[in-house]
Design an enzyme around this catalytic site. Structure first.
Site, PDB file in Angstrom:
ATOM      1  CB  CYS A 342      -0.932  -0.012   1.221  1.00  0.00           C
ATOM      2  SG  CYS A 342      -2.014   1.422   1.248  1.00  0.00           S
ATOM      3  CB  CYS A 345      -0.760   2.663   4.006  1.00  0.00           C
ATOM      4  SG  CYS A 345      -2.323   2.172   3.325  1.00  0.00           S
ATOM      5  CG  ASP A 346       2.755   0.863   4.606  1.00  0.00           C
ATOM      6  OD1 ASP A 346       2.154   1.378   5.567  1.00  0.00           O
ATOM      7  OD2 ASP A 346       2.579  -0.307   4.229  1.00  0.00           O
TER       8      ASP A 346
END
Ligand code: FAD
Length: 520
Positions: A342, A345-346
């Site tokens: 992701c 997200c990361d």
């Protein structure tokens, strides 16, 4: 700090506080602490029931951070960071829940939260652009607000980099309980409770076993499942919906701009709109439940992972798809320790680092473009000899000076030092040479796999594991229908899954009226 529109909304929300609140600011001279002070002043400005107290030099607290608590109670809900972006809702909910406003959770779940005994000190790491983080932060805050045995601090990983490095946090949300690893990735309240409350799963199974047979049982809570449930219940059928994660892939999607009639939204917002729509009708929604086996020729029996059994005249399958792995050594060993799926997200956790993106389709190229703005350097590896992404994306990618593109590259290993990713090996398919790259993160973007392993032998699947359906959404077993990304229908899209969910529900309706018609 907050703009006027948000301040007005906040004033409206804080009008619902039923108890006074104190915001204790553990401050220092940093810029982040200054901004936090402004944010807290804005909140206090929106309600007379909120006061701010500043404390300096408290070695027991992260600095800067703030706690939300009743003036006569010790703090249990804390934010170490600015909860803006995706976390603004978490902040508002934390204020409301600590301030006595009831959370939107069913009564049984709330009782389960309040009955927890012991000592639960949760620490969660988030970043403000992470879409998977708010669910976790909000669930833990709510638990802390309602139960004095629970404490939670939500920590912005980008503000506490030393701590993130020392604790080897490489993916958000990461949660620790009493200092020990607890979970990585999105978790719903029910999943957290199932982990901390031994016996919860057996109790849930008992309740589920008591349910009457459904006319229509939908398996899956993505766009396809939600549409199927709404269409079935509106036909007057008793309708149940079993889903592991309500929202499905929408929960992992940032911008959605092609759900016709909604010009622009974010995946998680669309997911909660779907859930609200389903809950506007008497659909029996069974969340955080995994279907394991489907048997019968009508009525059907669905067995869940906790052993519960549900019965239904017809079933609509809508279990969607999940990220595909590359299945090389190192991938599972270093998952969430440098290997991630992701970018939204990361990505921020890899600020200033070197990363690779594996996959040259639209999602891989989009990920590489996104990451190039955050990390020091991106290498994009594609197995084929050309990228498959749209031209416009390829042109954008090639215009970036911190991106290398390597085609004809077969990734053979993700290398680590025992704790985290340190590199990647690949075969140059043109020369046959083994090559390696030194880097700290690998973003895998090689497509999706249908969630149909549990249906082998129940309904016919094609070579890719997709469920074969006819024009009415019926599978090879009469009475079992299927819709969305798990099926052979081409073009895996939200609007297509929704339409097919509706179609499958109407197919199931037809099946029920035909199979229950009196004999001539
Ligand atoms: P899913 O959304 O996958 O939902 C499946 C449901 O089944 C979930 O609730 C899941 O928890 C549940 N489930 C799975 N297995 C089980 C089980 N054994 N038991 C119980 N429940 C189970 N499409 C667009 O139209 N526009 C976009 O901009 C867009 N962007 C995307 C971005 C990303 C990053 C991704 C991953 C996808 C994107 N898509 C987009 C595709 C779109 O999200 C999917 O086509 C759509 O979500 C499919 O819906 P679905 O209901 O078939 O499956």
């Amino acid at each position: 700090m907050l703009d006027d529109a948000i301040k007005t909304q906040l004033k409206d929300y804080l009008g619902r506080l039923s108890a006074p609140l104190q915001l204790t600011h553990f401050a220092d001279d940093s810029e982040a602490s200054g901004k936090m002070g402004q944010l807290l002043a804005d909140i206090a400005g929106a309600s007379e029931r909120v006061t701010v107290v500043e404390k300096r030099g408290d070695a027991a607290e992260r600095t800067p951070s703030f706690a939300i608590h009743r003036p006569d109670e010790a703090p249990r809900v804390r934010f170490a960071g600015l909860p803006l972006g995706h976390e603004l809702t978490s902040l508002v909910l934390a204020l409301l829940h600590v301030g006595g406003h009831p959370p939107k959770v069913d009564e049984a779940t709330l009782k389960q939260v309040e009955a927890l005994e012991g000592d639960y000190r949760f620490e969660s790491y988030f970043n403000v652009s992470c879409q998977n983080c708010p669910d976790v932060v909000q669930a833990l805050n709510m638990m802390a607000a309602r139960n004095p045995h629970v404490q939670h601090v939500a920590i912005d990983g980008s503000l506490f980099r030393d701590e993130v490095d020392a604790r080897k946090v490489m993916s958000v949300p990461t949660v620790l309980l009493n200092g020990e690893p607890f979970s990585v990735g999105r978790q719903e309240l029910e999943q957290i409770l199932a982990k901390v409350d031994e016996g919860a799963s057996d109790r849930q199974a008992e309740v589920l076993n008591e349910k009457d047979p459904f006319d229509v049982l939908v398996v899956g809570g993505g766009p396809a499942g939600a549409a199927a449930a709404v269409y079935s219940v509106r036909k007057g059928f008793s309708t149940g919906l079993v889903a592991e994660r309500f929202g499905g892939q929408l929960l992992d999607t940032l911008g959605v701009e092609n759900f016709i009639s909604v010009v622009e939204t974010e995946g998680p917002n669309l997911a909660s709109a779907l859930e609200n729509h389903v809950r506007a009708y008497p659909v029996d929604v069974m969340k955080s439940q995994r279907a394991q086996k489907l048997e019968g020729t009508g009525p059907f029996k669905l067995t869940l992972a906790n052993g519960a059994e549900l019965e239904a005249k017809t079933v609509v399958l809508a279990t969607g798809a999940r990220w595909r792995n590359i299945d090389v050594p190192g991938e599972s060993e270093y998952r969430n320790r440098g290997v991630t799926y992701c970018p939204h997200c990361d990505g921020p956790l890899f600020k200033g680092k070197r990363v690779a993106v594996i996959g040259g389709g639209n999602s891989g190229v989009e990920a590489a473009i996104d990451l190039a703005g955050v990390v020091a350097h991106v290498t994009l590896l594609e197995f084929a000899d050309t990228l498959k992404a749209d031209d416009i994306l390829q042109r954008k990618l090639k215009s970036l000076d911190n991106v290398d593109i390597i085609t004809s590259a077969r990734t053979t290993e993700i290398a680590g030092d025992g704790e985290k990713v340190v590199g990647l090996r690949y075969e140059d398919r043109t020369s046959g040479d083994e090559k390696s790259l030194d880097l700290q993160g690998v973003f895998v973007q090689v497509g999706l796999l249908p969630n149909t392993e549990w249906l082998k032998g129940t309904v016919e699947l094609n070579q890719y594991g997709e469920v074969l359906i006819d024009a009415h959404g019926q599978t090879s077993t009469p009475g079992i229908y299927a819709a969305g990304d798990m099926t052979t229908v081409p073009f895996k899209q939200i609007i297509i899954a929704s339409g097919d969910g509706a179609k499958a529900a109407l197919g199931a309706f037809e099946y029920i009226i035909r199979s229950t018609a009196p004999a001539a």
